[in-house]
Enzyme design. Structure first.
Site, PDB file in Angstrom:
ATOM      1  CB  CYS A  64      35.890   7.464 -35.537  1.00 48.35           C
ATOM      2  SG  CYS A  64      36.031   5.650 -35.884  1.00 48.35           S
TER       3      CYS A  64
ATOM      4  CG  ASN B 276      25.394   1.538 -24.270  1.00 49.42           C
ATOM      5  OD1 ASN B 276      25.526   1.678 -22.996  1.00 49.42           O
ATOM      6  ND2 ASN B 276      26.186   2.092 -25.211  1.00 49.42           N
TER       7      ASN B 276
ATOM      8  CD  GLN C  64      21.037  -1.343 -25.356  1.00 51.43           C
ATOM      9  OE1 GLN C  64      20.612  -2.552 -25.797  1.00 51.43           O
ATOM     10  NE2 GLN C  64      21.656  -0.437 -26.400  1.00 51.43           N
TER      11      GLN C  64
ATOM     12  CG  HIS D 112      15.916   3.009 -31.881  1.00 50.60           C
ATOM     13  ND1 HIS D 112      17.169   2.806 -32.057  1.00 50.60           N
ATOM     14  CD2 HIS D 112      16.052   4.323 -31.074  1.00 50.60           C
ATOM     15  CE1 HIS D 112      17.989   3.369 -31.567  1.00 50.60           C
ATOM     16  NE2 HIS D 112      17.405   4.504 -30.722  1.00 50.60           N
TER      17      HIS D 112
HETATM   18  C1  LIG Z   1      20.419   3.954 -27.660  1.00 48.67           C
HETATM   19  C2  LIG Z   1      20.502   4.283 -26.000  1.00 48.67           C
HETATM   20  C3  LIG Z   1      20.229   5.492 -25.663  1.00 48.67           C
HETATM   21  C4  LIG Z   1      19.770   6.714 -26.722  1.00 48.67           C
HETATM   22  O1  LIG Z   1      18.418   6.128 -27.039  1.00 48.67           O
HETATM   23  P1  LIG Z   1      17.745   6.893 -28.212  1.00 48.67           P
HETATM   24  O2  LIG Z   1      16.317   6.535 -27.943  1.00 48.67           O
HETATM   25  O3  LIG Z   1      18.346   6.714 -29.339  1.00 48.67           O
HETATM   26  O4  LIG Z   1      17.852   8.410 -27.899  1.00 48.67           O
HETATM   27  C5  LIG Z   1      20.329   5.956 -24.421  1.00 48.67           C
HETATM   28  N1  LIG Z   1      21.046   5.016 -23.524  1.00 48.67           N
HETATM   29  C6  LIG Z   1      21.189   3.798 -24.033  1.00 48.67           C
HETATM   30  C7  LIG Z   1      21.802   2.810 -22.839  1.00 48.67           C
HETATM   31  C8  LIG Z   1      21.056   3.467 -25.035  1.00 48.67           C
HETATM   32  O5  LIG Z   1      21.475   2.098 -25.427  1.00 48.67           O
END
Ligand SMILES: *Cc1c(COP(=O)(O)O)cnc(C)c1O
Length: 406
Positions: free
Chosen positions: A345, A171, A199, A221
């Site tokens: 932070c 990410n 991702q 999302h």
């Molecule tokens: C955003 C993300 C998550 C968490 O996903 P949610 O659907 O917001 O709980 C886990 N792993 C990675 C690599 C992400 O980018």
């Protein structure tokens, strides 16, 4: 923060008006829901509100049919069969269910778990919880390019390993891990292979079956779907067994009880359909924007370096170090851009990103690094504005820095 009074609309209170909204270049943190997805969801809040688990009347049947269509669309995107898809609230829950569920089921014979230092917090914390329950956990380092060292992995995985969890795409730095090679190592030892693909899904072509994955996590999302929905792929042949975390009415084949949120499931299905249809074109377009951004910056600034592999990388992510610049100060100097640093932070200080630290970068380079995420709705004009902002603010911060040093 000031109290702006009770009668402002949330929109006015929380966000500057549209004309001065910052350009959104943080598409790894989240993405806007595609309007076509919202459109598909809307009827399921109102007229088509049935409980998908009600079997007694047409309201229930209608909702069930919609949920099952969505499951099929999501399965098609990842090369799975619909019966291998379990809906969850997101990737955090899917990761928890996969890692804890599989490890706990296998604890007696296989009390060992393998993960990697650059994983998302929800993966690392799930592994830590297992450690507290008596599992042995190996957290493997990554190479300087952010990719896992397959030799170290092969040494770590053994007959006692319940599960190996390595993400598909990082990410922060966008690097793509060698999933097929990892899967082969796991398969040889009978360890399950789970990948957090939050991702990756919808960004790169991904076939869970062909890659030999046992478990794979998805987040709505992160690829233009709604927040609050995701899924876990659970392989059926050979069968992957999990202990459930949420007990109740036995929905989702007993793996995840609770009434399915029909509108969100439908939204995730529509998201998957769009991704499948548009992935190749979108990847090419985003690649072009990324090249434009990178050339625009490096053509005018020296001392800019890319963090993470340049080759094994998704199109929409740039993580750049601007030599001699503090990224937090740079972000504050660019209120017109919504970008991120990945630093955390704590109450007393700003810690540099643990992902960048895992690459072995010197702390000054980590602190000089910015994540720029390009997405479906990013325009060429926005990229050009970002280039102008970055070039001018980096130049002036560097000038201030060297003036202060004199
Ligand atoms: C955003 C993300 C998550 C968490 O996903 P949610 O659907 O917001 O709980 C886990 N792993 C990675 C690599 C992400 O980018």
């Amino acid at each position: 923060m000031t109290d702006s009074g009770p009668d402002l609309k949330p929109d006015q209170k929380d966000m500057p008006n549209r004309a001065v909204r910052p350009v959104f270049l943080d598409n790894q943190s989240t993405t806007p829901t595609d309007p076509r997805v919202v459109e598909a969801m809307l009827p399921f809040f109102t007229e088509r509100f049935g409980n998908p688990h009600s079997t007694d009347h047409a309201y229930g049947w209608d909702a069930e049919e919609a949920v099952e269509r969505a499951r099929g669309d999501l399965a098609a995107l990842i090369g799975a069969s619909p019966r291998e898809v379990v809906f969850t609230s997101g990737a955090t829950e899917a990761n928890n269910l996969a890692i804890k569920g599989a490890a706990r089921f296998r604890k007696a014979e296989r009390p060992h778990v393998v993960t990697c230092a650059t994983e998302h917090k929800c993966v690392l914390e799930s592994c830590r919880q297992l450690e507290r329950e008596g599992f042995r956990v190996d957290v493997l380092p990554v190479k300087a390019d952010g990719l896992i060292d397959l030799d170290l992995l092969a040494e770590a995985v053994g007959e006692e390993t319940a599960i190996v969890t390595v993400m598909a795409v990082n990410n922060e730095i966008g690097v793509i891990q060698p999933l097929a090679e990892i899967a082969a190592i796991c398969r040889a030892k009978g360890a399950y292979f789970h990948s957090d693909a939050a991702q990756a899904v919808g960004k790169i072509a991904l076939d869970a079956t062909a890659l030999g994955l046992d478990l794979l996590s998805i987040s709505g999302h992160k690829f233009y779907g709604p927040k609050g929905i995701g899924a876990l792929f659970v392989r059926r042949r050979p069968r992957v067994r999990l202990e459930a975390m949420i007990d109740g009415g036995g929905q989702e084949r007993g793996l995840r009880s609770g009434t399915l949120p029909t509108p969100l499931c439908v939204g995730l299905g529509a998201t998957a359909r769009l991704a499948r249809e548009e992935l190749a074109d979108e990847e090419a377009r985003i690649s072009g924007l990324k090249a434009r951004l990178l050339e625009g910056i490096t053509g005018r600034l020296d001392g800019v370096r890319l963090n993470g592999s340049a080759e094994a990388r998704i199109a929409g992510n740039l993580n750049l170090a601007f030599e001699g610049v503090d990224a937090e100060a740079l972000m504050r100097a660019m209120p017109r851009l919504a970008v991120s640093t990945g630093s955390a932070c704590t109450s007393t200080s700003v810690e540099p990103s643990y992902v960048l630290q895992a690459l072995g970068l010197p702390e000054t380079r980590s602190r000089a690094s910015l994540r720029i995420g390009i997405g479906r709705f990013t325009t060429e004009a926005e990229v050009d504005l970002a280039i102008e902002e970055l070039v001018s603010k980096v130049t002036s911060l560097r000038a201030k820095g060297s003036a202060a040093a004199e």
